[in-house]
Enzyme design. Sequence first.
Site, short mmCIF file in Angstrom:
data_model
loop_
_atom_site.label_atom_id
_atom_site.label_comp_id
_atom_site.label_asym_id
_atom_site.label_seq_id
_atom_site.Cartn_x
_atom_site.Cartn_y
_atom_site.Cartn_z
N SER A 156 -41.94 3.49 -7.13
CA SER A 156 -41.00 4.37 -7.56
C SER A 156 -41.62 5.94 -7.62
O SER A 156 -42.06 6.34 -6.53
CB SER A 156 -40.71 4.06 -8.90
N ASP A 197 -31.14 -2.12 -4.44
CA ASP A 197 -31.53 -1.09 -5.18
C ASP A 197 -30.81 0.27 -5.44
O ASP A 197 -30.41 0.75 -4.36
CB ASP A 197 -33.00 -0.56 -4.71
N HIS A 246 -34.59 -2.49 -7.98
CA HIS A 246 -35.81 -1.51 -8.06
C HIS A 246 -36.91 -2.32 -8.87
O HIS A 246 -37.92 -1.95 -8.54
CB HIS A 246 -35.56 -0.44 -9.03
#
Length: 402
Positions: A178, A345, A378
């Site tokens: 991320s 995601d 995610h």
Amino acid sequence: MVMTTAKSLILLLLMFAALAAGGRTKMLRELESNNDGDGMCKQVVETQGYSCEEHKVTTEDGYILSMQRIPAGRSGAGKKRGPKPPVLLQHGILTDALIWLDMPPDEALGFILADNGFDVWLANVRGTTHSSSHTSLSSNDPKYWEWSWDELAAYDLPTMVEHVYRQTGQKMHYVGHSLGTLMGFAAFSRHELLEMVRSAAMLSPIAYMGQLPSPLARAGADIFLGDAFYWLGIRKFNTQEKEGPSSKLAADICTKMNCFNVQDLITGPNCCMNTSRPNFDKQQPTSTKNMIHLSQMIRKKNIAMYDYGIIGGNHKHYGQTKPPAYDMTSIPRDLPLLLSYGGKDLLSDVKDVHTLIEALSNHDRDKLVVHYVEKYAHMDFVYGVNAKQVVYNPVMEFFKSN
């Protein structure tokens, strides 16, 4: 009734990133309340049968960062003759290095890499529990929180990379998740750290965010919620302070709905997370300015340094009306990159990742690996019970080939 609904929506939007960070086990919550400088090694790593070292490094702008090193696997597993390849793991926003350890050893990337012959280094950026010190500022001082991911890429990441390089004498592999990927992309696009990095595996890569499909995250950015906090003088974004404004908002939200379901609305429907973990009730602090910077990326559909505005100080900070851009096309074409992204995601979404891949279209064909996991969202990339088979084994093969 209308006012109550509107209030709940605004509170929900404010928490879009906080709820995306994931939770902690009971042991890790106790650890985070005991910032003794060696808790992560003693209470999390060594209890699993691994050796562990604590390291402290200081950035050029005075932030004292904590790092952990796992030099070998359990009971000597992963030991081999000669120097072992170092790998630096960089967490994302509202988390810390514990995210790489918050699973059983056979499922947590930090332990898996150690068991497979890597010299594992764990990073903790400024503001997190174990990196909350400064050479001259208290973390209670608003000035301590005057930073965004620009500073994480310009100061924190180089300081930690240089420390690993000095300690091991080797170029390292890099893993980001991320925001940890954005830090790496920003540095590499400016041709920084390349003499010390061997390859980079980017999990849930964040670069472009202009096509972000999460309605909650986009709405939170579009109505300038982080900016409102900053204007009110709130420099620290922390949902865990019992009397803090962020935590009161989080508590209000989670009494109205299931926070696990809210997380899926923000990060995407995570398919494979370890559901034995408790509710998502623990995040690491970050700066309000950092949240604003991310929302600027969503609104402006670009990757640039923090925008202080024409009146607010772009000329003062940059000598120009607009903040300088980070150009993904300038990432050296011979840098080995692995991009691992998920079809579900909502933060590192498919369209934005494709924009990144297009920006890297001139990359050497044998240096760019694109890895697509259709069912992953995610948080599956760090908490998936099958992540070892689906993601981590391909990552290790990528490292071994570079």
